[in-house]
Design an enzyme around this catalytic site. Sequence first.
Site, PDB file in Angstrom:
ATOM      1  N   LYS A  51       0.841  -1.200   0.000  1.00 44.50           N
ATOM      2  CA  LYS A  51       0.000   0.000   0.000  1.00 44.50           C
ATOM      3  C   LYS A  51       0.878   1.254   0.000  1.00 44.50           C
ATOM      4  O   LYS A  51       0.604   2.221  -0.712  1.00 44.50           O
ATOM      5  CB  LYS A  51      -0.959  -0.014   1.196  1.00 44.50           C
ATOM      6  CG  LYS A  51      -2.111  -1.012   0.993  1.00 44.50           C
ATOM      7  CD  LYS A  51      -2.922  -1.319   2.239  1.00 44.50           C
ATOM      8  CE  LYS A  51      -3.919  -2.439   1.931  1.00 44.50           C
ATOM      9  NZ  LYS A  51      -4.654  -2.950   3.084  1.00 44.50           N
ATOM     10  N   GLN A  76      -5.196  -1.720   9.140  1.00 43.56           N
ATOM     11  CA  GLN A  76      -5.055  -3.064   8.569  1.00 43.56           C
ATOM     12  C   GLN A  76      -5.684  -4.102   9.503  1.00 43.56           C
ATOM     13  O   GLN A  76      -5.385  -4.140  10.688  1.00 43.56           O
ATOM     14  CB  GLN A  76      -3.566  -3.363   8.328  1.00 43.56           C
ATOM     15  CG  GLN A  76      -3.285  -4.649   7.581  1.00 43.56           C
ATOM     16  CD  GLN A  76      -3.800  -4.652   6.137  1.00 43.56           C
ATOM     17  OE1 GLN A  76      -3.818  -3.629   5.467  1.00 43.56           O
ATOM     18  NE2 GLN A  76      -4.233  -5.795   5.671  1.00 43.56           N
ATOM     19  N   ASP A 126     -11.511   2.411   3.135  1.00 42.94           N
ATOM     20  CA  ASP A 126     -11.868   0.986   3.020  1.00 42.94           C
ATOM     21  C   ASP A 126     -13.372   0.819   2.763  1.00 42.94           C
ATOM     22  O   ASP A 126     -13.826  -0.252   2.377  1.00 42.94           O
ATOM     23  CB  ASP A 126     -11.566   0.265   4.343  1.00 42.94           C
ATOM     24  CG  ASP A 126     -10.212  -0.422   4.361  1.00 42.94           C
ATOM     25  OD1 ASP A 126      -9.792  -0.925   3.306  1.00 42.94           O
ATOM     26  OD2 ASP A 126      -9.601  -0.475   5.444  1.00 42.94           O
TER      27      ASP A 126
END
Length: 283
Positions: free
Chosen positions: A51, A95, A118
């Site tokens: 990422k 995460q 997200d």
Amino acid sequence: MQIIDGKAVSKSVKESVKAECEALKKQGVTPGLAVIIVGEDPASQVYVRNKEKACEECGFYSKKYALPEDTTQEELNALVDELNKDDKINGILCQLPLPGHLDDKEVINRIDPIKDVDAFHPVNVGAIMIGDYNFLPCTPAGVMELIHSTGVDVSGKKAVVIGRSNIVGKPMAMLLLHENATVEITHSRTQNLSEVTRTADILVAAIGKAKFVKSDMVKDGAVVIDVGMDRDENGKLCGDVDFDDVKDKCSYITPVPGGVGPMTIAMLMKNTLTAAKIQNGIK
Ligand code: GUN
């Protein structure tokens, strides 16, 4: 049969994000992503590194917050509060999975929905349900891009999703529905699963079981999308689809690795760019 090249499609998504980022920078806006990782999970560390790399490729500002395994919920919450207020940060990603003593839901609910790249926050999940959203969840959005890259029209087709997770299965079904597919969601309790999957013109496997989908579960000429990231009996990375068994039966198939994986990150970049635009009042 044609293999869908996720690396190539993700590269083209990232290139268009990069071009838009350059235009934004001329207006004094640099998209910024904060990535929080708690503990030492090796798979999560690889994802987070990828990422950060993608942010660099796209010209974004990115900052990693690597917190120790014994971080408390209060400490994690305080970091999210700080990032919610930080103008340099347009997107916040924590995460998952978190270590067992921390509550995923509490963190997700704490992220400002406009920074929730997200699209896991209930506000964003609800927005997707009614088709009026800022962000799409990265993996399902990436799958849609891969399907589009084949030129196959989703409208009116039968789509079957195997898996009903909040991250993939459920939103995946919704995105297919938005494009007028007739969608069926299946899962571990589904009876006569192969009978159902054999009706699919588009089959999306997101169950987390290595090589679960065999050729007798696939309709001739189907588009098969493999969201799995599993290990086979020899510890080698593989998907939820038994690629060698299925490949001659379908029209298009995604490989693992090199299929859905790179798309998830490309769509995260797209969401971060969108977040930066919204937060700076740019259309
Ligand atoms: N862990 C596995 N996939 C994801 C994802 O898409 N987002 C986050 N935050 N964590 C993950």
